[in-house]
Each structure stands twice: as structure tokens, then as C-alpha cells.
Design an enzyme around this catalytic site. Structure first.
Site, mmCIF file in Angstrom:
data_model
loop_
_atom_site.group_PDB
_atom_site.id
_atom_site.type_symbol
_atom_site.label_atom_id
_atom_site.label_comp_id
_atom_site.label_asym_id
_atom_site.label_seq_id
_atom_site.Cartn_x
_atom_site.Cartn_y
_atom_site.Cartn_z
ATOM 1 N N HIS A 78 -41.760 124.839 -31.925
ATOM 2 C CA HIS A 78 -40.631 125.216 -31.078
ATOM 3 C C HIS A 78 -40.729 126.657 -30.597
ATOM 4 C CE1 HIS A 78 -37.564 121.804 -31.841
ATOM 5 N NE2 HIS A 78 -38.796 121.354 -31.968
ATOM 6 N N HIS A 245 -45.425 114.263 -35.063
ATOM 7 C CA HIS A 245 -44.533 113.293 -35.688
ATOM 8 C C HIS A 245 -45.186 112.548 -36.840
ATOM 9 C CE1 HIS A 245 -41.707 113.069 -31.933
ATOM 10 N NE2 HIS A 245 -41.796 114.274 -32.475
#
Length: 720
Positions: A78, A245
Site C-alpha cells: 500500500h 493474496h
């Protein structure tokens, strides 16, 4: 509350974004050399300290599965994932994640905890280790601690100590909203420049789907649009999503739990932490979506890819009230391999998928990549390693800025490499010889200036891309940009190539000159001659050593965003179809100045000087407020501020204006908004006053030479 000028007058031109370029905001001071300090680190020791934190669960914040690795991966992702190729802004450099607005984005919920967990490491190494480097390195260590082999790590990110107000995040005034103004023609998947994220306050796209609905087509379209704005292709996009993920889970255990305010809104006693809630009572609340992606959330494997492809998935509302996906068949829901509960290992959790995950399977091209990764796990590992390295380092510029023992060998085309010189660069005698050859050549002074400016002004301080080094102005796509006047540019470059060939062939030693150096030298010579004609003897600094990049070293597609849609420095208006969020031409001028790392003073003197030199697009007279173009005078400012003239718009867009003599009514000048803003805006007019004064011309010449040289050498990291 005391209102700012911007709040009193919302349409006031934002010049304050240039102030940081003239100020020293670093608490370490002007003499601080972070690169030198970083080289003193024992990187193995730093990584060991980070690894110790990784599994040292602390009572004040729980570690999923007893391991902070997934949290640190999310933190690093992020931080770096905000980067966008459109303007090169954001990304991991500067550690902007610890400053607003990123520090309080809804998509960054609880990353304040991740950074606080690393505080002891930062305190231990102090100035030797920036937050920008620590955040990224923690992501790498996290991957390695869970069995993944990373491609490498480079240090060199210098921290910012003030939010970057130049970054345009979108038109919305509320978090997690998407307004139609964010998209061209209000169409999903067609973001306006310079945006990359599709939702205010989210890094990329809404994980539930566009506008919070489980729309697979729209989600795939948004994913491709967003990741392409980071210069990621389909394989890199799938590798990043699938690789990321593979680890961890998302948190949305309860939609009734009250979550406290974000860090910037939290009460003072929370000391910069936000989103307070009772996690022991209700489980963690982060995204509002609940569950892991696979059964082994702290191990590198193909579990995510296998689950996504091997099961059919259906949408439903999870415990957090958000759209998420579960196996469509009830038997599959029972039989799919479960993950341990993140906090209670005696319990288990069923894997889930996001709309953005299922969209990868739904899209034909993305699915082909997934299937290849499933059949070839080694290719999956290699693709994620390369894409992760690119994600974390894309905003750092050329490889010569990369520091540390883990920088991999070789270069990537996304690093805009230039070759090393296999010859001796020119010295003072050779420079004089080349200057004479340039002056003897049939090149107009304005073309010398425009060619040098067109080459050097592509530089962006945001991601250190562009600039004169490499002479990419002679390659696709730059040589055909309309603003560069391709036919005239080709003539100038042909002449330079003749000078280069004649000089290099005449040498009986190892001294050679590059085209990149000639282009800059030609501009410098033109400026010196223009100053001499105005009565000033100046030497424009010149540092040889640039080399010429090849087409193979140039990712032409990724250079497209550097093309100016409008250019105030050359008074180029473009076609008016800008497809961006900037309302006026003058906003685009200031934005470009910020990317060039210019102050308000430098912006002002460069525009005035370039107008005096007649360096305007297509040699138009717009803004050339002088009877003696090509001479470095202060005439632009003198005549702009002269009350003998009045101005009237000549088009409905108020972009072009004519200046008339008040007494005779005769048309004298033509201008654009790029010109008149220096008389209209109070702060710019205050600067223009300085240069318009009778004693202001000498200062203009001195300041112009200094600002010009700054732009010409902005990309010379080898001179640092």
C-alpha cells in the site's frame, strides 16, 4: 477556526505546492547525505531485527496466525502501490503513508499499527534507515520469512516530512466514494488523469466491485486500467494480485462493531493511532470483508491460484456486510481445505474470494495467465518476484540511485537505462570547439533553446524519469510529440548528428561527444549569446557525461504519459482535449513546474526568459512581448505590467487574448493564460515586479541562467 486564503478563494491558483521546492523541510539539514548514511548499515542485521518483530506478537496488537508477515506485506504494497505513471507521483519514496491523507485512508486501516510495530527498528538505526526504505524492506523480509525468494532490494528512498499537496487524489469530498467526474464520460475503466485509483481513499479498486457491486466485467476493466497506470501488463497484474493474496486474510468480522476515527481525527491521547475498536470482542475490523484466501496464509504456495480456478464462486454478503465470494456448491463449501482461525488455532475459517479475485478468472486474458501459473508454479514464483520488485522500486528512477548489497545485477527497461560511456568525455578545449561548430551551423537561436528545453524538461522529480540524458528526444515517442514540432526538431537533430560525426571522426584520441551533450550545449550557447546581445557576459554551466540511449533501452509506451498536453513554458495550448482534473491552463503550468522541482521564482524567470528568447511553440508571437526576440531582456515583464495596454479575450474559452494600446486602440500583443497569469495572480505579479524594474534585467539574466542550468542537469544523478 482561521480560514486560509485557499478557503476564502477556492479558485485561487495554488502556488504553495512549489514552496517545498525552495525550502529545506528535512530536520537533518542541507548537508545530510542519506545515501552515505545508508551505506553504513549492516543490512543483514537490519533484516534480522525485522524478522524478530515478525513473529514477536505483542499484547497491544494481535498478529494473525502469530505472524505479522501478511500485515507487513500489505503495508509495503500500500506504500508503493500508490505510484502512477501519469505524473510519477506517490509510491514508496518519501514514506508518504505515514502522513495524511494516506495515513488515514480507509484502505490503510490498521497499517498505523504495522508502522508502530517497526518503531523500535527505526529508532535503532535512526538516520541510516529511512521510513521509506524500512517499510519496503519489511515487505521483503515478510515474504522471505514465509518461504518466498524475493528478487532483491534497493535502498535510497529519502523521507518526506510534509504531505505532498501536489498529488491530486480525485474530486470526491468523502472517503470510499466514486463520483462520475472521476471518469471520462462517466465510464468505468476510463479514469481521468492523473488518477490511478478508482475510489477515493482506496489504493486501487473497490474489492467488492465497481460502486460496491459484484460486477465482474467492470471489476476486470478497472483492474486493467489501474494496473496499466503503474505500467504493469496482464502477467504482472495477475502475478501481483495472486502473489499478494497468497498470504494473510481480510478482516470484517462484524458490521455492528463501532470503529473509532482514523489517525488524523483520533483524540490526542491515542498518539497517532486510529480506528480503535475492541478486537477481542468482535474480531478485527479492517476492510469489512472477512476470511483468508487459502488454507496456508503464512506460506508461499499456489493455494490461492488453485482455489480460484478449481472452484466455482458465488457472491454473498459476509459477516461484515460487504460483498464477498464463497464456493457456489454446498459440498465444496464443506470440503474446501480450511485455514486456521487467525487468533484461535483450534478453530478454522473457510477461504473466500473478493470480486476482484473472481474477476481475474472471469476475464479471458487474465484467466490464461492464472492457468499458466497453476501449471507452472516456477513461472508464477518468478513472475511475482519480478513484479513485486518493480512495484516497490518503480518510483526510484535510474539504477544508479539504487543502494545496498541486494540490488540485482542488470537493468530493466522500466529503469530507463542509459549506456556507460566507453570513451573520454569532452574537456574545456573540445567544448569550445563544439560551441563554435554549433554557432557556425544553420540553426536558429530559438530552435537551439527549444530543442534543449524539449529534451531536458521531460524530467520529473516525482519518479526521476525523463531528462536530457539518453537523448531520447530523437527516439519514439518523443521525436513525434506535437509540442516538439517534429519536422523542425528533425532538422536540428540532423545538424547535431553531422556535428557529432565530424567531431568524433576527427579525433585521434578516445574523446567523443554524445548527442545528448550536444543538445544541452546548444541550448547553453544560445542562452549565452542571447545574454551577450542584451549586454551581459554569462557562462552557463555545462557538465559533459551524458550518453545516448538506444530504442531497445527505451520503453516507448511508458513514455507516453510524459508528453505535455499543454506546455506553459513553450506556450503550447494543445488541442484542448485534456481528459484530466485540472481546470485551467495555469494549473497545468504550476503542476509542470512542481514536477520540475521549481520554486515560484524559478517558474517566473523561466517563463519570462523563454518568452524573451522567442522559444514558443511553432514560433508564435504569443507572449513574446518584445521588439527584439532572441535577446535575453526583461521585456516580457515590463510590457506585461505596462498599464498602456489592455487585454481582451479572443476565444470563448478565455485561453487566448489580445493586447491593445489604450490610446490608439491598435493591437500590439497576443497572449495566452500562461502569460497573463503573471500579471493577474497577486503572488506571481509580486515576482514579476522584481524583474520588470529598471534594475531587474541583470537579476533576470542571472536567475534565468541558474534556473535553466537546474533543469538541464536535473537528471544528472552521477554528479551528486
Amino acid at each position: 477556526m482561521t480560514w486560509s486564503n485557499q478557503e476564502w478563494w477556492p479558485n485561487l491558483l495554488r502556488l504553495d505546492i512549489l514552496d517545498d521546492n525552495a525550502a529545506d523541510l528535512d530536520p537533518y539539514g542541507d548537508d545530510f547525505d542519506y545515501a552515505e548514511e545508508f551505506q553504513k548499515l549492516d543490512l543483514d542485521e537490519v533484516k534480522s531485527d525485522i524478522a524478530d518483530v515478525m513473529t514477536d506478537s505483542q499484547d497491544w496488537w494481535p498478529a494473525d496466525y502469530g505472524h505479522y508477515g501478511p500485515l507487513f506485506i500489505r503495508m509495503a504494497w500500500h506504500s508503493a502501490g500508490t505510484y502512477r505513471t501519469i505524473d510519477g507521483r506517490a509510491g514508496a519514496s518519501g514514506a508518504l503513508q505515514r502522513l495524511p491523507p494516506e495515513s488515514s485512508w480507509p484502505d490503510n486501516v490498521n497499517l498505523d499499527k504495522a508502522r508502530r510495530l517497526l518503531q523500535p527498528v527505526k529508532q535503532k538505526y535512526g538516520r541510516k534507515l529511512s521510513w521509506g526504505d524500512l517499510i519496503v524492506l519489511a515487505g521483503n523480509v515478510a515474504l522471505e520469512s514465509m518461504g518466498f525468494e524475493t528478487y532483491g532490494f534497493a535502498g535510497g528512498r529519502v523521507d518526506e516530512y510534509k504531505s505532498n499537496e501536489a498529488i491530486e487524489w480525485g474530486p470526491e469530498t468523502e472517503w470510499e466514494t466514486t463520483s462520475p467526474e472521476r471518469f471520462e464520460d462517466e465510464e468505468v475503466g476510463n479514469l481521468k488523469d492523473p488518477l490511478a485509483n478508482t475510489v477515493m481513499g482506496l489504493i486501487y479498486v473497490n474489492p467488492e466491485g465497481p460502486y460496491g457491486e459484484p460486477d465482474l466485467d467492470g471489476s476486470a476493466k478497472n483492474i486493467r486500467e489501474e494496473f496499466s497506470r503503474m505500467a504493469m501488463d496482464d502477467e504482472e497484474t495477475v502475478a501481483l494480485i495472486a502473489g499478494g493474496h497468497t498470504f494473510g486474510k481480510v478482516h470484517g468480522a462484524d458490521d455492528e462493531t463501532e470503529v473509532g476515527p482514523d489517525p488524523e481525527s483520533a483524540p490526542i491521547e491515542q498518539q497517532g493511532l486510529g480506528w480503535d475498536h475492541d478486537f477481542e470482542k468482535a474480531g478485527m475490523i479492517t476492510s469489512g470483508i472477512e476470511g483468508p484466501w487459502n488454507a496456508t496464509p503464512t506460506m508461499w504456495d499456489t493455494g490461492y491460484v488453485d482455489n480460484l480456478l478449481d472452484y466455482e464462486w458465488e457472491p454473498h454478503k459476509g459477516p461484515g456486510g460487504a460483498w464477498q465470494w464463497r464456493p457456489a456448491d454446498e459440498d465444496d463449501r464443506e470440503n474446501i481445505e480450511k485455514a486456521p482461525d487467525a487468533q484461535d488455532f483450534d478453530e478454522s475459517e473457510q477461504p473466500m474470494m473478493l470480486t476482484t479475485d473472481v474477476a481475474l478468472k472471469h476475464d479471458e486474458d487474465f484467466r490464461a495467465v492464472l492457468e499458466n501459473f497453476q501449471e507452472n508454479p516456477d513461472e508464477f514464483q518468478a513472475a511475482f518476484a519480478r513484479a513485486w520488485y518493480k512495484l516497490l522500486h518503480r518510483d526510484m528512477g535510474p539504477k544508479e540511485r539504487f543502494l545496498g548489497p541486494e540490488v540485482p545485477e542488470g537493468e530493466f527497461v522500466w529503469q530507463d537505462p542509459v549506456p556507460d560511456a566507453d570513451y573520454e568525455t569532452v574537456g574545456e578545449d573540445e567544448i569550445e570547439e563544439l560551441e563554435a561548430a554549433i554557432l557556425d551551423a544553420d540553426i536558429e537561436r530559438s530552435q537551439l533553446v527549444k530543442t534543449a528545453w524539449a529534451s531536458a524538461s521531460t524530467y520529473r522529480d516525482s519518479d526521476k524519469r525523463g531528462g536530457a540524458n539518453g537523448a531520447r528526444i530523437r527516439l519514439e515517442p518523443q521525436k513525434n510529440w506535437e509540442v516538439n514540432e517534429p519536422e523542425r526538431l528533425a532538422d536540428v537533430l540532423d545538424t547535431y548528428e553531422e556535428i557529432q560525426a565530424e567531431f568524433n571522426e576527427s579525433r585521434d584520441d578516445d574523446v567523443r561527444v554524445s548527442l545528448a551533450d550536444l543538445i544541452v550545449l546548444g541550448g547553453n550557447v544560445a542562452v549565452e549569446q542571447a545574454a551577450a546581445d542584451a549586454g551581459y557576459d554569462v557562462d552557463v554551466p555545462f557538465a559533459p557525461g551524458r550518453t545516448d540511449a538506444s530504442a531497445e533501452q527505451t520503453d516507448a509506451d511508458s513514455f507516453d504519459p510524459l508528453e505535455p498536453k499543454a506546455d506553459g513554458f513553450r506556450n503550447y495550448l494543445g488541442d484542448g482535449d485534456y481528459n484530466d482534473l485540472y481546470d485551467t491552463l495555469e494549473e497545468r503550468l504550476v503542476d509542470k513546474a512542481e514536477l520540475l522541482n521549481l520554486s515560484v521564482t524559478e517558474l517566473t524567470v523561466l517563463v519570462g526568459g523563454l518568452r524573451a528568447l522567442g522559444a514558443t511553440y511553432d514560433d508564435t508571437d504569443r507572449g513574446v512581448f518584445t521588439d527584439d526576440p532572441g535577446t535575453l531582456t526583461n521585456d516580457f515583464f515590463v510590457n506585461l505590467l505596462d498599464m498602456d495596454y489592455e487585454w481582451e479575450p479572443v476565444d470563448e474559452d478565455d485561453e487566448v487574448f489580445e493586447g491593445f494600446d489604450r490610446d490608439t486602440g491598435e493591437k500590439v500583443w497576443e497572449a495566452t493564460r500562461f502569460d497573463l497569469i503573471f500579471g493577474s495572480n497577486a503572488r506571481l505579479r509580486a515576482h514579476a515586479d522584481v524583474y520588470a524594474a529598471e534594475d531587474g534585467e541583470e537579476k533576470l539574466v542571472e536567475d534565468f541562467v541558474e534556473a535553466w542550468s537546474k533543469v538541464m542537469q536535473a537528471d544528472r544523478f552521477d554528479l551528486d
